[in-house]
Design a protein around this motif. Structure first.
Motif, PDB file in Angstrom:
ATOM      1  N   SER A 177      68.063  -8.873-126.771  1.00 20.94           N
ATOM      2  CA  SER A 177      69.162  -9.295-125.907  1.00 20.94           C
ATOM      3  C   SER A 177      68.906  -8.913-124.451  1.00 20.94           C
ATOM      4  O   SER A 177      69.309  -9.624-123.536  1.00 20.94           O
ATOM      5  CB  SER A 177      70.483  -8.708-126.398  1.00 20.94           C
ATOM      6  N   LYS A 178      68.218  -7.798-124.232  1.00 27.82           N
ATOM      7  CA  LYS A 178      67.890  -7.394-122.879  1.00 27.82           C
ATOM      8  C   LYS A 178      66.916  -8.403-122.254  1.00 27.82           C
ATOM      9  O   LYS A 178      67.036  -8.764-121.087  1.00 27.82           O
ATOM     10  CB  LYS A 178      67.276  -5.991-122.886  1.00 27.82           C
ATOM     11  N   VAL A 179      65.982  -8.889-123.038  1.00 25.57           N
ATOM     12  CA  VAL A 179      65.030  -9.891-122.560  1.00 25.57           C
ATOM     13  C   VAL A 179      65.762 -11.183-122.234  1.00 25.57           C
ATOM     14  O   VAL A 179      65.501 -11.821-121.203  1.00 25.57           O
ATOM     15  CB  VAL A 179      63.920 -10.128-123.609  1.00 25.57           C
ATOM     16  N   ARG A 180      66.680 -11.578-123.096  1.00 27.61           N
ATOM     17  CA  ARG A 180      67.463 -12.796-122.853  1.00 27.61           C
ATOM     18  C   ARG A 180      68.284 -12.664-121.570  1.00 27.61           C
ATOM     19  O   ARG A 180      68.400 -13.604-120.790  1.00 27.61           O
ATOM     20  CB  ARG A 180      68.382 -13.090-124.031  1.00 27.61           C
ATOM     21  N   LYS A 181      68.871 -11.497-121.358  1.00 28.61           N
ATOM     22  CA  LYS A 181      69.671 -11.286-120.153  1.00 28.61           C
ATOM     23  C   LYS A 181      68.796 -11.357-118.913  1.00 28.61           C
ATOM     24  O   LYS A 181      69.175 -11.954-117.902  1.00 28.61           O
ATOM     25  CB  LYS A 181      70.384  -9.939-120.228  1.00 28.61           C
ATOM     26  N   GLN A 182      67.613 -10.772-118.971  1.00 32.07           N
ATOM     27  CA  GLN A 182      66.693 -10.830-117.843  1.00 32.07           C
ATOM     28  C   GLN A 182      66.256 -12.274-117.572  1.00 32.07           C
ATOM     29  O   GLN A 182      66.146 -12.680-116.419  1.00 32.07           O
ATOM     30  CB  GLN A 182      65.468  -9.946-118.096  1.00 32.07           C
ATOM     31  N   ALA A 183      66.031 -13.044-118.617  1.00 31.72           N
ATOM     32  CA  ALA A 183      65.638 -14.445-118.444  1.00 31.72           C
ATOM     33  C   ALA A 183      66.773 -15.246-117.806  1.00 31.72           C
ATOM     34  O   ALA A 183      66.532 -16.084-116.925  1.00 31.72           O
ATOM     35  CB  ALA A 183      65.241 -15.053-119.783  1.00 31.72           C
ATOM     36  N   ALA A 184      67.996 -14.986-118.241  1.00 32.57           N
ATOM     37  CA  ALA A 184      69.146 -15.677-117.662  1.00 32.57           C
ATOM     38  C   ALA A 184      69.316 -15.299-116.193  1.00 32.57           C
ATOM     39  O   ALA A 184      69.599 -16.167-115.341  1.00 32.57           O
ATOM     40  CB  ALA A 184      70.411 -15.348-118.453  1.00 32.57           C
ATOM     41  N   ASP A 185      69.125 -14.018-115.880  1.00 33.60           N
ATOM     42  CA  ASP A 185      69.210 -13.588-114.476  1.00 33.60           C
ATOM     43  C   ASP A 185      68.111 -14.236-113.636  1.00 33.60           C
ATOM     44  O   ASP A 185      68.339 -14.632-112.487  1.00 33.60           O
ATOM     45  CB  ASP A 185      69.110 -12.065-114.382  1.00 33.60           C
ATOM     46  N   LYS A 186      66.922 -14.340-114.214  1.00 34.18           N
ATOM     47  CA  LYS A 186      65.806 -14.958-113.502  1.00 34.18           C
ATOM     48  C   LYS A 186      66.095 -16.434-113.216  1.00 34.18           C
ATOM     49  O   LYS A 186      65.839 -16.924-112.116  1.00 34.18           O
ATOM     50  CB  LYS A 186      64.533 -14.816-114.330  1.00 34.18           C
ATOM     51  N   GLN A 187      66.656 -17.148-114.190  1.00 35.04           N
ATOM     52  CA  GLN A 187      67.021 -18.555-113.985  1.00 35.04           C
ATOM     53  C   GLN A 187      68.112 -18.692-112.925  1.00 35.04           C
ATOM     54  O   GLN A 187      68.081 -19.601-112.091  1.00 35.04           O
ATOM     55  CB  GLN A 187      67.484 -19.189-115.297  1.00 35.04           C
ATOM     56  N   LYS A 188      69.066 -17.795-112.958  1.00 35.44           N
ATOM     57  CA  LYS A 188      70.146 -17.839-111.980  1.00 35.44           C
ATOM     58  C   LYS A 188      69.608 -17.615-110.562  1.00 35.44           C
ATOM     59  O   LYS A 188      69.977 -18.334-109.632  1.00 35.44           O
ATOM     60  CB  LYS A 188      71.196 -16.782-112.328  1.00 35.44           C
ATOM     61  N   ARG A 189      68.726 -16.629-110.397  1.00 33.50           N
ATOM     62  CA  ARG A 189      68.118 -16.386-109.088  1.00 33.50           C
ATOM     63  C   ARG A 189      67.304 -17.593-108.626  1.00 33.50           C
ATOM     64  O   ARG A 189      67.320 -17.946-107.453  1.00 33.50           O
ATOM     65  CB  ARG A 189      67.234 -15.136-109.134  1.00 33.50           C
ATOM     66  N   LYS A 190      66.608 -18.221-109.554  1.00 33.64           N
ATOM     67  CA  LYS A 190      65.809 -19.402-109.216  1.00 33.64           C
ATOM     68  C   LYS A 190      66.710 -20.546-108.739  1.00 33.64           C
ATOM     69  O   LYS A 190      66.421 -21.208-107.745  1.00 33.64           O
ATOM     70  CB  LYS A 190      64.983 -19.845-110.422  1.00 33.64           C
ATOM     71  N   ARG A 191      67.819 -20.791-109.443  1.00 35.13           N
ATOM     72  CA  ARG A 191      68.757 -21.839-109.030  1.00 35.13           C
ATOM     73  C   ARG A 191      69.371 -21.551-107.672  1.00 35.13           C
ATOM     74  O   ARG A 191      69.515 -22.435-106.828  1.00 35.13           O
ATOM     75  CB  ARG A 191      69.870 -22.019-110.079  1.00 35.13           C
TER      76      ARG A 191
END
Length: 94
Positions: free
Chosen positions: A4-18
């Motif tokens: 879940s920590k990896v998923r959260k980091q991936a979601a944060d990374k996508q949000k920063r990219k957008r």
């Protein structure tokens, strides 16, 4: 728990990219359309009125005014060009 920590980091990374892509789009839009156009009415209204005034003066007293008499029928062209420029300036106003 690690997954879940990896998923959260991936979601944060996508949000920063957008957000960075959105900032780039805004910067590009600001570069293409700089500033406001508050100056447009201050330019096209006097030009338009000057064109109308030129036509009126030429038709009423053009033969009595030396430089208007010397350019002859070009007075009509000058008045019409000023009016057309004034109306064209209206298209720039937002």
């Amino acid at each position: 728990m690690a997954e879940s920590k990896v998923r959260k980091q991936a979601a944060d990374k996508q949000k920063r990219k957008r957000l960075s892509e959105l900032a780039e789009q805004r910067a590009e839009t600001a570069r293409l359309a700089p500033g406001g156009r508050n100056w447009v009415p201050a330019v096209f209204i006097p030009v338009l009125l000057f064109g109308v005034l030129w036509m009126v003066v030429y038709n009423l007293a053009g033969q009595d005014i030396g430089f208007m008499r010397s350019i002859g029928d070009w007075n009509v062209a000058i008045g019409l060009v000023l009016i057309v420029v004034g109306f064209s300036g209206m298209t720039l106003w937002k």
